[in-house]
Write an enzyme that holds these catalytic residues in place. Sequence first.
Site, PDB file in Angstrom:
ATOM      1  N   SER A  70     -56.883  -1.523  -2.510  1.00  0.00           N
ATOM      2  CA  SER A  70     -58.029  -2.233  -3.385  1.00  0.00           C
ATOM      3  C   SER A  70     -58.947  -3.115  -2.740  1.00  0.00           C
ATOM      4  CB  SER A  70     -57.235  -2.627  -4.541  1.00  0.00           C
ATOM      5  OG  SER A  70     -56.273  -3.578  -4.200  1.00  0.00           O
ATOM      6  N   HIS A  85     -50.088   2.388  -5.192  1.00  0.00           N
ATOM      7  CA  HIS A  85     -50.497   1.287  -4.837  1.00  0.00           C
ATOM      8  C   HIS A  85     -50.337   0.454  -6.341  1.00  0.00           C
ATOM      9  CE1 HIS A  85     -52.730  -2.164  -3.673  1.00  0.00           C
ATOM     10  NE2 HIS A  85     -53.969  -1.895  -3.965  1.00  0.00           N
ATOM     11  N   HIS A 122     -42.460  -1.207   1.335  1.00  0.00           N
ATOM     12  CA  HIS A 122     -44.003  -1.934   1.400  1.00  0.00           C
ATOM     13  C   HIS A 122     -44.578  -1.272   2.833  1.00  0.00           C
ATOM     14  CE1 HIS A 122     -47.009  -4.622   1.437  1.00  0.00           C
ATOM     15  NE2 HIS A 122     -47.118  -4.620   0.281  1.00  0.00           N
ATOM     16  N   ARG A 162     -43.660 -12.102  -4.080  1.00  0.00           N
ATOM     17  CA  ARG A 162     -44.013 -12.198  -5.597  1.00  0.00           C
ATOM     18  C   ARG A 162     -42.869 -11.654  -6.659  1.00  0.00           C
ATOM     19  NH1 ARG A 162     -48.783  -8.341  -4.063  1.00  0.00           N
ATOM     20  NH2 ARG A 162     -46.900  -7.052  -3.280  1.00  0.00           N
ATOM     21  N   ASP A 183     -44.004  -4.927  -7.771  1.00  0.00           N
ATOM     22  CA  ASP A 183     -43.943  -4.050  -8.991  1.00  0.00           C
ATOM     23  C   ASP A 183     -42.663  -3.774  -9.421  1.00  0.00           C
ATOM     24  OD1 ASP A 183     -46.769  -3.678  -8.866  1.00  0.00           O
ATOM     25  OD2 ASP A 183     -46.709  -2.411  -7.254  1.00  0.00           O
TER      26      ASP A 183
HETATM   27  N1  AMX Z   1     -38.026   5.338  -2.156  1.00  0.00           N
HETATM   28  C1  AMX Z   1     -37.742   6.433  -1.408  1.00  0.00           C
HETATM   29  N2  AMX Z   1     -38.380   6.787  -0.250  1.00  0.00           N
HETATM   30  C2  AMX Z   1     -39.096   6.090   0.084  1.00  0.00           C
HETATM   31  C3  AMX Z   1     -39.384   4.453  -0.415  1.00  0.00           C
HETATM   32  C4  AMX Z   1     -38.900   4.469  -1.353  1.00  0.00           C
HETATM   33  N3  AMX Z   1     -39.369   3.361  -2.621  1.00  0.00           N
HETATM   34  N4  AMX Z   1     -40.455   3.766   0.069  1.00  0.00           N
HETATM   35  C5  AMX Z   1     -40.526   4.525   1.397  1.00  0.00           C
HETATM   36  N5  AMX Z   1     -39.937   5.605   1.323  1.00  0.00           N
HETATM   37  C6  AMX Z   1     -40.048   6.889   2.358  1.00  0.00           C
HETATM   38  C7  AMX Z   1     -41.466   7.219   2.463  1.00  0.00           C
HETATM   39  O1  AMX Z   1     -41.813   8.160   1.415  1.00  0.00           O
HETATM   40  C8  AMX Z   1     -41.467   7.864   3.868  1.00  0.00           C
HETATM   41  O2  AMX Z   1     -40.761   9.235   3.878  1.00  0.00           O
HETATM   42  P1  AMX Z   1     -41.493  10.378   4.427  1.00  0.00           P
HETATM   43  O3  AMX Z   1     -41.254  10.207   6.004  1.00  0.00           O
HETATM   44  O4  AMX Z   1     -40.506  11.719   3.931  1.00  0.00           O
HETATM   45  O5  AMX Z   1     -42.675  10.499   4.080  1.00  0.00           O
HETATM   46  C9  AMX Z   1     -40.427   6.968   4.432  1.00  0.00           C
HETATM   47  O6  AMX Z   1     -39.890   6.457   3.782  1.00  0.00           O
HETATM   48  C10 AMX Z   1     -41.329   6.005   5.411  1.00  0.00           C
HETATM   49  O7  AMX Z   1     -41.974   5.218   4.727  1.00  0.00           O
HETATM   50  P2  AMX Z   1     -42.420   3.682   5.010  1.00  0.00           P
HETATM   51  O8  AMX Z   1     -43.022   3.783   6.571  1.00  0.00           O
HETATM   52  O9  AMX Z   1     -41.017   2.880   4.907  1.00  0.00           O
HETATM   53  O10 AMX Z   1     -43.458   3.334   3.903  1.00  0.00           O
HETATM   54  P3  AMX Z   1     -45.062   3.497   3.955  1.00  0.00           P
HETATM   55  O11 AMX Z   1     -45.723   2.209   4.595  1.00  0.00           O
HETATM   56  O12 AMX Z   1     -45.310   4.864   4.343  1.00  0.00           O
HETATM   57  O13 AMX Z   1     -45.313   3.523   2.401  1.00  0.00           O
HETATM   58  C11 AMX Z   1     -44.932   2.425  -0.110  1.00  0.00           C
HETATM   59  C12 AMX Z   1     -45.034   2.290   1.628  1.00  0.00           C
HETATM   60  C13 AMX Z   1     -45.156   1.322  -0.778  1.00  0.00           C
HETATM   61  C14 AMX Z   1     -46.169   3.686  -0.415  1.00  0.00           C
HETATM   62  C15 AMX Z   1     -43.778   3.125  -0.089  1.00  0.00           C
HETATM   63  O14 AMX Z   1     -42.670   2.495   0.357  1.00  0.00           O
HETATM   64  C16 AMX Z   1     -43.634   3.734  -1.746  1.00  0.00           C
HETATM   65  O15 AMX Z   1     -43.778   4.745  -1.874  1.00  0.00           O
HETATM   66  N6  AMX Z   1     -42.844   3.105  -2.497  1.00  0.00           N
HETATM   67  C17 AMX Z   1     -42.670   3.425  -3.970  1.00  0.00           C
HETATM   68  C18 AMX Z   1     -44.137   3.106  -4.597  1.00  0.00           C
HETATM   69  C19 AMX Z   1     -44.242   1.571  -4.767  1.00  0.00           C
HETATM   70  O16 AMX Z   1     -43.426   0.735  -5.183  1.00  0.00           O
HETATM   71  N7  AMX Z   1     -45.504   1.144  -4.653  1.00  0.00           N
HETATM   72  C20 AMX Z   1     -46.011  -0.183  -4.719  1.00  0.00           C
HETATM   73  C21 AMX Z   1     -46.285  -0.670  -3.403  1.00  0.00           C
HETATM   74  C22 AMX Z   1     -46.817  -2.189  -3.816  1.00  0.00           C
HETATM   75  C23 AMX Z   1     -48.149  -2.115  -4.226  1.00  0.00           C
HETATM   76  O17 AMX Z   1     -49.381  -1.612  -3.619  1.00  0.00           O
HETATM   77  N8  AMX Z   1     -48.356  -2.624  -5.439  1.00  0.00           N
END
Ligand code: AMX
Length: 474
Positions: free
Chosen positions: A280, A310, A356, A365, A413
């Site tokens: 964002s 996000h 994250h 937070r 979140d």
């Molecule tokens: N549950 C299961 N698997 C997860 C995970 C979770 N909460 N978080 C990361 N992973 C997985 C990823 O999907 C990725 O798998 P892949 O290699 O098969 O694609 C692997 O772990 C490596 O990911 P990462 O480098 O640790 O995270 P990222 O930087 O790619 O993504 C985020 C970060 C937040 C998108 C991810 O942790 C996620 O999808 N979390 C759940 C959704 C969430 O809570 N989003 C809110 C974020 C905060 C915000 O912006 N408000």
Amino acid sequence: MMSIQRNALRTAVRAAAQAQQQPAALAGVRYASTKSLVDAVAEVVPEKQEQLKQLKAKHADSSLGEVKVSNLLGGMRGLKIMLWEGSVLDADTGITFHGKSIPDCEKELPTAKDLGQEGKEMLPEAMLWLLLTGKVPSVEETKGLSQELAAKGTLPAYAEKVIDSFPKSMHPMTQFSAAVAALNHDSAFAAGYKKGMKKTEYWQPTLEDSISLIAKLPAVAARIYYNVFGRGDGKQAIDSSKDWIGNYSQMIGYGNSVGMTDYLRLYIAIHGDHEGGNVSAHATHLVGSALSDPFLSYSAGLLGLAGPLHGLANQEVLGFMQDMQKSVSENPSKEQITDYLWSVLKSGRVVPGYGHAVLRQPDPRFTALQRFASQRPELQSASIVQLVQKVFEVAPGVLTEHGKTKNPFPNVDAASGCVLYSYGMSEFSYYTVVFGVSRALGALPQLVWDRALGMPIERPKSMSIQALNAFLSK
Ligand code: AMX
């Protein structure tokens, strides 16, 4: 010598800002403060311009690290490629706003009580002041800003019509972004640009638009809430004796709930900024770099916030927790939670609210929201709030054993939506709108700084697979 020049420049800019005419909407508003936010920003602009000049002179050719193919393919993770003034995110200690942690802000920023309102939490308008100026505002300054936001918070009739024309079935975030874009009808920046204002003047109408937009966000968000869910008073009348979020809470029907109003203040203050690279903030900055006005730029930021990876995650977490309660039990044991998390992971889904892109420890937070919940008896007894705590005790272990995510800890979140729900806001699809009211506090100040510092249009180089292979084989 340098500081004499800087002081002279600062005085000149301040005098110029004071000489600016007060907008008509503010006529008759009495300020208790001696300094307005515009004055406070004008004071720091020359200082920051000088810092940038020095940085360019001394370090223009210094390296900040190399760009690897993995960076290009990995969403630019970790590349230091943006200037962002309001906050810096450390992987272990979390977010700081001009060097101040969330607990520092909780101690130092004026609170609802300081303004004579019920409630103890820091005020988001004080956070806005800090993000823009790097300084903690006095109580009087915060009060002046609250009054300014109240004076500018009423929606023009055309914007009300635009919002009222949306179908109820349209996602509230789509409505929010479209309504914010429509407000660019009255943009001071767009009007000034058309008239040929000088580049050095850009930041002033950008700030004027930003304050005007921030002031109106509660009325936009409340109108959407009323139209889609029939909740709130539907009139959006602004009470000039209330703080910014006191008014928002009133408009969405929680004016009598001190707990919810204070939670909204905390939530909105701490969601305001999370450095520049998140979707964002980055989208707002990118669109703004084309000199799109603050309304158009933030409209783009809101569309990014609407993505499930996000801002939409706070909506997802609540659904996730409720599904667990439905399919396991309202108060599942830690063993049951562990089994449930494994079943989710084995089905290829993510655990929402965990992980994250930057953080590698529990999000401060999240900790702040948990602190709030632990101090409110009405939340302590809510089964969904209890479940958030239990999942926190279990999920990091499960995610570590699962071995994929780089960060097995909760992000903000994991807790935010569940508290909204416990206070009676049961419309999940509205949660990201609340986040969107907040994110403006960080994304818009950066636009002001982008323009005060003369930052250029953003235009990174992209490569195709073929072009990359050709380049790498040389
Ligand atoms: N549950 C299961 N698997 C997860 C995970 C979770 N909460 N978080 C990361 N992973 C997985 C990823 O999907 C990725 O798998 P892949 O290699 O098969 O694609 C692997 O772990 C490596 O990911 P990462 O480098 O640790 O995270 P990222 O930087 O790619 O993504 C985020 C970060 C937040 C998108 C991810 O942790 C996620 O999808 N979390 C759940 C959704 C969430 O809570 N989003 C809110 C974020 C905060 C915000 O912006 N408000």
